[in-house]
Scaffold this motif. Structure first.
Motif, PDB file in Angstrom:
ATOM      1  N   ASP A 100       0.862  -1.183   0.000  1.00 37.96           N
ATOM      2  CA  ASP A 100       0.000   0.000   0.000  1.00 37.96           C
ATOM      3  C   ASP A 100       0.901   1.236   0.000  1.00 37.96           C
ATOM      4  O   ASP A 100       1.851   1.315   0.787  1.00 37.96           O
ATOM      5  CB  ASP A 100      -0.881  -0.012   1.251  1.00 37.96           C
ATOM      6  N   PRO A 101       0.655   2.216  -0.887  1.00 36.85           N
ATOM      7  CA  PRO A 101       1.501   3.414  -0.946  1.00 36.85           C
ATOM      8  C   PRO A 101       1.699   4.088   0.408  1.00 36.85           C
ATOM      9  O   PRO A 101       2.753   4.674   0.664  1.00 36.85           O
ATOM     10  CB  PRO A 101       0.745   4.326  -1.916  1.00 36.85           C
ATOM     11  N   VAL A 102       0.707   3.980   1.278  1.00 33.47           N
ATOM     12  CA  VAL A 102       0.808   4.584   2.609  1.00 33.47           C
ATOM     13  C   VAL A 102       1.942   3.948   3.412  1.00 33.47           C
ATOM     14  O   VAL A 102       2.576   4.598   4.242  1.00 33.47           O
ATOM     15  CB  VAL A 102      -0.527   4.421   3.371  1.00 33.47           C
ATOM     16  N   ASN A 103       2.231   2.672   3.121  1.00 38.01           N
ATOM     17  CA  ASN A 103       3.248   1.946   3.875  1.00 38.01           C
ATOM     18  C   ASN A 103       4.577   1.828   3.144  1.00 38.01           C
ATOM     19  O   ASN A 103       5.483   1.149   3.619  1.00 38.01           O
ATOM     20  CB  ASN A 103       2.743   0.529   4.211  1.00 38.01           C
ATOM     21  N   ALA A 104       4.704   2.485   1.983  1.00 40.67           N
ATOM     22  CA  ALA A 104       5.923   2.352   1.182  1.00 40.67           C
ATOM     23  C   ALA A 104       7.173   2.758   1.957  1.00 40.67           C
ATOM     24  O   ALA A 104       8.229   2.143   1.828  1.00 40.67           O
ATOM     25  CB  ALA A 104       5.807   3.182  -0.092  1.00 40.67           C
ATOM     26  N   PHE A 105       7.044   3.789   2.798  1.00 39.48           N
ATOM     27  CA  PHE A 105       8.206   4.269   3.547  1.00 39.48           C
ATOM     28  C   PHE A 105       8.661   3.266   4.596  1.00 39.48           C
ATOM     29  O   PHE A 105       9.756   3.390   5.150  1.00 39.48           O
ATOM     30  CB  PHE A 105       7.886   5.607   4.228  1.00 39.48           C
ATOM     31  N   LYS A 106       7.850   2.264   4.879  1.00 36.40           N
ATOM     32  CA  LYS A 106       8.202   1.279   5.909  1.00 36.40           C
ATOM     33  C   LYS A 106       9.093   0.159   5.377  1.00 36.40           C
ATOM     34  O   LYS A 106       9.585  -0.654   6.158  1.00 36.40           O
ATOM     35  CB  LYS A 106       6.930   0.658   6.507  1.00 36.40           C
ATOM     36  N   ILE A 107       9.273   0.094   4.049  1.00 38.82           N
ATOM     37  CA  ILE A 107       9.998  -1.031   3.463  1.00 38.82           C
ATOM     38  C   ILE A 107      11.412  -1.183   4.041  1.00 38.82           C
ATOM     39  O   ILE A 107      11.800  -2.271   4.472  1.00 38.82           O
ATOM     40  CB  ILE A 107      10.034  -0.924   1.921  1.00 38.82           C
ATOM     41  N   PRO A 108      12.242  -0.112   4.083  1.00 40.15           N
ATOM     42  CA  PRO A 108      13.579  -0.280   4.677  1.00 40.15           C
ATOM     43  C   PRO A 108      13.520  -0.698   6.138  1.00 40.15           C
ATOM     44  O   PRO A 108      14.325  -1.516   6.585  1.00 40.15           O
ATOM     45  CB  PRO A 108      14.199   1.123   4.513  1.00 40.15           C
ATOM     46  N   ALA A 109      12.557  -0.155   6.896  1.00 43.01           N
ATOM     47  CA  ALA A 109      12.444  -0.505   8.309  1.00 43.01           C
ATOM     48  C   ALA A 109      12.062  -1.978   8.472  1.00 43.01           C
ATOM     49  O   ALA A 109      12.589  -2.680   9.340  1.00 43.01           O
ATOM     50  CB  ALA A 109      11.403   0.385   8.995  1.00 43.01           C
ATOM     51  N   LEU A 110      11.158  -2.460   7.608  1.00 45.30           N
ATOM     52  CA  LEU A 110      10.774  -3.862   7.661  1.00 45.30           C
ATOM     53  C   LEU A 110      11.960  -4.757   7.310  1.00 45.30           C
ATOM     54  O   LEU A 110      12.165  -5.803   7.935  1.00 45.30           O
ATOM     55  CB  LEU A 110       9.618  -4.133   6.696  1.00 45.30           C
ATOM     56  N   ALA A 111      12.735  -4.343   6.313  1.00 46.00           N
ATOM     57  CA  ALA A 111      13.916  -5.127   5.930  1.00 46.00           C
ATOM     58  C   ALA A 111      14.908  -5.197   7.078  1.00 46.00           C
ATOM     59  O   ALA A 111      15.500  -6.250   7.354  1.00 46.00           O
ATOM     60  CB  ALA A 111      14.577  -4.520   4.690  1.00 46.00           C
ATOM     61  N   ASN A 112      15.095  -4.073   7.780  1.00 50.94           N
ATOM     62  CA  ASN A 112      16.039  -4.040   8.899  1.00 50.94           C
ATOM     63  C   ASN A 112      15.580  -4.888  10.081  1.00 50.94           C
ATOM     64  O   ASN A 112      16.390  -5.323  10.895  1.00 50.94           O
ATOM     65  CB  ASN A 112      16.254  -2.600   9.369  1.00 50.94           C
ATOM     66  N   SER A 113      14.255  -5.107  10.188  1.00 50.77           N
ATOM     67  CA  SER A 113      13.747  -5.870  11.335  1.00 50.77           C
ATOM     68  C   SER A 113      13.386  -7.299  10.948  1.00 50.77           C
ATOM     69  O   SER A 113      12.703  -7.990  11.705  1.00 50.77           O
ATOM     70  CB  SER A 113      12.514  -5.158  11.930  1.00 50.77           C
ATOM     71  N   MET A 114      13.851  -7.746   9.777  1.00 47.43           N
ATOM     72  CA  MET A 114      13.504  -9.081   9.321  1.00 47.43           C
ATOM     73  C   MET A 114      13.999 -10.184  10.261  1.00 47.43           C
ATOM     74  O   MET A 114      13.466 -11.284  10.257  1.00 47.43           O
ATOM     75  CB  MET A 114      14.053  -9.323   7.903  1.00 47.43           C
ATOM     76  N   SER A 115      15.014  -9.885  11.047  1.00 40.38           N
ATOM     77  CA  SER A 115      15.511 -10.896  11.978  1.00 40.38           C
ATOM     78  C   SER A 115      14.444 -11.311  12.986  1.00 40.38           C
ATOM     79  O   SER A 115      14.493 -12.397  13.553  1.00 40.38           O
ATOM     80  CB  SER A 115      16.747 -10.374  12.718  1.00 40.38           C
ATOM     81  N   LYS A 116      13.444 -10.429  13.201  1.00 42.17           N
ATOM     82  CA  LYS A 116      12.343 -10.754  14.108  1.00 42.17           C
ATOM     83  C   LYS A 116      11.372 -11.732  13.461  1.00 42.17           C
ATOM     84  O   LYS A 116      10.678 -12.471  14.137  1.00 42.17           O
ATOM     85  CB  LYS A 116      11.578  -9.478  14.489  1.00 42.17           C
ATOM     86  N   PHE A 117      11.322 -11.699  12.123  1.00 47.74           N
ATOM     87  CA  PHE A 117      10.343 -12.508  11.409  1.00 47.74           C
ATOM     88  C   PHE A 117      10.912 -13.820  10.901  1.00 47.74           C
ATOM     89  O   PHE A 117      10.173 -14.782  10.729  1.00 47.74           O
ATOM     90  CB  PHE A 117       9.784 -11.732  10.205  1.00 47.74           C
ATOM     91  N   LEU A 118      12.219 -13.820  10.614  1.00 50.42           N
ATOM     92  CA  LEU A 118      12.819 -14.961   9.943  1.00 50.42           C
ATOM     93  C   LEU A 118      13.708 -15.774  10.867  1.00 50.42           C
ATOM     94  O   LEU A 118      14.511 -15.232  11.617  1.00 50.42           O
ATOM     95  CB  LEU A 118      13.644 -14.485   8.746  1.00 50.42           C
ATOM     96  N   VAL A 119      13.547 -17.088  10.784  1.00 54.63           N
ATOM     97  CA  VAL A 119      14.420 -17.990  11.521  1.00 54.63           C
ATOM     98  C   VAL A 119      15.725 -18.161  10.757  1.00 54.63           C
ATOM     99  O   VAL A 119      16.808 -18.176  11.335  1.00 54.63           O
ATOM    100  CB  VAL A 119      13.743 -19.363  11.721  1.00 54.63           C
TER     101      VAL A 119
END
Length: 334
Positions: free
Chosen positions: A248-267
């Protein structure tokens, strides 16, 4: 003109405002050149088409499939691994082919009870491959070996793998503040993660769900049509909702932050942060999962067969190899 007057003249020239202006302009131009050049180099590095070219594979596959630039295959594994465990069984598995040039994505769900051969060990169900290798080689090498075996089984090159578990999946949904999920049929929670959700019914239709409830729903299989195939449908529906929320364009700015926090999501994963950001750049504009994501399901026959790993007879799905080959050739080869 005496020496003193000559010195004063030289000083006045050196401190002339226009000289400062020209020097400042040159510095600014130089800075802009460096900034633009650096930005171009960064963009070239992150540009999806060039970033995903000449990729290495994780696999031992003998497949002759050629991969063009801007495309890759990723194996997504959902395990039942709990906190502080170093091994787990595979609860769900999807093979994803991404074409970042055409913006088309093919997702193949692989039943967890599929009968698979493990070299040197014999036949077993797909769900056991991960735990067998992780018990033998440890968590990191074990999942790598599992991906290699599955790549050989499907006869397709795999470039990346992503493994998540219950807590990782829950964290991912909560990171985007929940999702709107179109539940395709009534779901009764017969084996929930939390006791308070036992026998709770989620009715067919649209629901605003948090991470806890999404993970409860996609874990269920005994109460849904087609059991394992029904669960695959739930997982696909949840995946569409997550993708739609992230892109969603509203969340586009969150992409780098999500990538940086992937360690929380991925084993476990072999995908870098720059890989993830590059993918985010590719899908962030005008993404429509209903038109760009194509879901594929394998057909097979349920049989009671001997399991060499578990040393007993159990229910297994024998996949139609001709259909599997056709799906791979048509959807994972460009």
């Amino acid at each position: 003109m005496n020496d003193e007057e000559l010195t004063d003249l030289r000083r006045s020239r050196n401190h002339h405002p226009q000289a400062h202006h020209h020097r400042g302009c040159m510095i600014l131009i130089l800075f802009l050149i460096l900034l633009i050049g650096g930005g171009w180099l960064i963009w070239r590095h992150l540009n999806p088409t060039s970033h995903f070219s000449n990729l290495k594979t994780v696999s031992n596959s003998t497949s002759k499939i050629k991969q063009s630039s801007g495309t890759f295959n990723v194996l997504v594994i959902g395990s039942d691994e709990r906190k502080n465990q170093t091994d787990g069984h595979t609860d769900s598995m999807m093979l994803v082919h991404a074409n970042l040039k055409t913006h088309q994505y093919h997702v193949l769900s692989i039943p967890r009870d599929s009968r698979i051969y493990m070299p040197g060990l014999g036949y077993t169900k797909l769900t056991s491959v991960q735990t067998v290798y992780q018990t033998k080689y440890g968590a990191k090498k074990g999942i790598f070996k599992a991906v290699q075996t599955i790549s050989s089984y499907l006869n397709v090159p795999i470039n990346y793998y992503l493994e998540t578990n219950y807590m990782g999946f829950r964290s991912m949904v909560d990171a985007v503040n929940g999702i709107n999920m179109d539940v395709p049929f009534n779901v009764t929670l017969t084996h929930p993660w939390y006791a308070e959700d036992q026998n709770k019914v989620i009715t067919k239709g649209q629901h605003k769900l948090n991470g806890k409830m999404v993970t409860e729903i996609v874990h269920e299989r005994d109460s849904v049509p087609g059991t394992d195939f029904g669960r695959q449908q739930l997982q696909e529906t949840a995946l569409v909702a997550i993708i739609n929320k992230i892109t969603d364009p509203v969340n586009a700015f969150k992409i780098p932050a999500l990538a940086n926090s992937m360690s929380k999501f991925l084993v476990a994963t072999n995908m870098s942060k720059t890989d993830m950001i590059s993918i985010g750049l590719a899908v962030k504009d005008n993404f429509d999962a209903t038109k760009q994501v194509h879901y594929l399901q394998l057909q097979g026959k349920n049989e009671v067969l001997y399991d060499d790993i578990l040393e007993n007879y159990n229910d297994e799905i024998v996949l139609q190899q001709s259909q599997l080959k056709k799906i791979i050739d048509q959807n994972f080869s460009n």
